[in-house]
Design an enzyme around this catalytic site. Structure first.
Site: not given
Ligand code: CP3
Length: 368
Positions: A46, A50, A59, A95, A171
């Site tokens: 990650r 954010r 964003r 994602d 999911y």
């Molecule tokens: O470096 C990076 O940030 C790469 C991008 C990335 C995102 N999602 C963008 C994202 C990656 C590698 C993911 C993978 C992902 N997505 C996982 C596995 C990651 C892990 O840590 O195990 C999972 C479980 C998801 C599904 C998902 N997407 C969830 C549960 C959420 C909500 C998380 C939260 O904290 O609210 C997301 C949203 C998401 N995907 C965000 C980002 C940057 C945050 C929301 C946003 O920007 O609005």
């Protein structure tokens, strides 16, 4: 392994490895393959999220899905984070849930709630309806990867990724995040045929998705099984290992190493190793040396700083980083990372400190 992993760009073709010629991409891929490197490569789960003001700025004008689906934006977010942190690898901004759309499942990200799947998969009929023939619709991720590859050339490792069958199935079935995975395990126990069909369908789509990413230039694919730690060893072996192993083997056959990542996996590690993944991601609950020994050092490992350590003072962070490097003991096949993703509000400068602390070992080793 295939030609891709043995290109003449590797520094050790004739004379052993050349410390000064090794770039981040080489260092990272070599570590995935347990080959010697000049210093431990580092990147962060990650890393483009954010916590980073540059991401927040993008964003403000675009939704998460818009960023994912516009290759120019996804590439920009990926590149900005990797450059700001000065890491050895860039993970493509995307994602886990993107493949749901082409399988016929609508979802959205609700502020503060995480993902919501509107019609969760609960029956054999629901599984039967899922499409597996439209993975080409995910081409925007490969397009973003191609842009990142053009930007970094081979100076940084480029990581593509996808979810693992279990985590994505959870999911789909729960309709979002879950605490006890009751719906998921109910389907798994009571309708094992539908369960197997679901995992096979997911693996079919994910295989195609990974292939697109490798063809676009990804050096390594990370398979996220973030929630697999909810399973007992027996359930993992009976219900999850076969489809996961098949997927990982198929991705490796494309000619790239695979990193297989999960959280809360101490008891599962030996079984996860049976997938044949080149690298296993470790969370912070087990010391790295104990976990690696459990694996008989038979694969590379990635990890495993607690992401919340990044809220501590730099002195403590430095001690923890060095402890992890001590536990790895200079053995080939360690990639420094967190045990899970960077959380919102993490101070960016502390993430940058970690990169410096990992790098300090270069000069220490070379002057030793
Ligand atoms: O470096 C990076 O940030 C790469 C991008 C990335 C995102 N999602 C963008 C994202 C990656 C590698 C993911 C993978 C992902 N997505 C996982 C596995 C990651 C892990 O840590 O195990 C999972 C479980 C998801 C599904 C998902 N997407 C969830 C549960 C959420 C909500 C998380 C939260 O904290 O609210 C997301 C949203 C998401 N995907 C965000 C980002 C940057 C945050 C929301 C946003 O920007 O609005």
């Amino acid at each position: 392994m295939t030609e891709r992993l043995q290109t003449p760009s590797f520094a050790d073709q004739k004379t052993g490895w050349d410390l000064d010629a090794m770039n981040g991409g080489t260092r990272f891929v070599r570590a995935c393959l347990r080959q010697p490197v000049d210093r431990t490569p580092v990147w962060f789960l990650r890393q483009a999220g954010r916590y980073m003001p540059e991401y927040q700025a993008v964003r403000r004008h675009h939704s998460l899905l818009e960023i994912c689906k516009q290759p120019k934006l996804a590439a920009e977010v990926t590149i900005t984070a990797a450059e700001k942190l000065d890491v050895d690898a860039a993970i493509i901004f995307a994602d886990l849930l993107l493949p749901f759309e082409c399988m016929g499942l609508d979802f959205e990200f609700q502020a503060g709630e995480g993902p919501v799947i509107h019609s969760p998969v609960r029956t054999a009929d629901d599984v039967a309806r899922l499409r597996t023939d439209r993975a080409s619709e995910l081409g925007y991720v490969a397009e973003a990867i191609a842009r990142v590859v053009t930007h970094f050339k081979d100076h940084l490792g480029i990581i593509g990724f996808c979810g693992a069958p279990f985590t994505l199935a959870s999911y789909m079935i729960e309709g979002g995040g879950s605490r006890n995975y009751i719906h998921t395990k109910t389907l798994m126990y009571r309708q094992p045929d539908a369960w197997r069909s679901l995992l096979d369908k997911l693996a079919t789509v994910l295989r195609d998705f990974a292939r697109q990413q490798v063809e676009a230039g990804a050096d390594v694919i990370q398979v996220f099984d973030s929630w697999v730690g909810a399973l007992s060893v027996e359930d993992y072996r009976d219900f999850v290992l076969p489809a996961t192993k098949a997927l990982i083997r198929d991705i490796q056959a494309l000619g790239v190493p695979v990193i297989y990542f999960g959280v809360d996996t101490a008891s599962l590690l030996p079984s996860m190793r049976e997938t044949g993944a080149d690298v296993l991601g470790l969370d912070w609950r087990t010391p790295l040396d104990t976990a690696w020994r459990t694996l008989d050092y038979a694969c590379a490992v990635q990890g495993n700083l607690d992401p919340i350590t990044l809220f501590a003072e730099p002195d403590l962070i430095r001690r923890r980083v060095h402890q992890i490097l001590d536990q790895a003991g200079g053995r080939p096949g360690h990639i420094f990372n967190l045990g899970h993703g960077i959380v919102p509000n993490t101070p960016v400068e502390n993430v940058q400190h970690v990169v410096r602390f990992v790098r300090e070992r270069l000069s220490e080793n070379r002057h030793a």
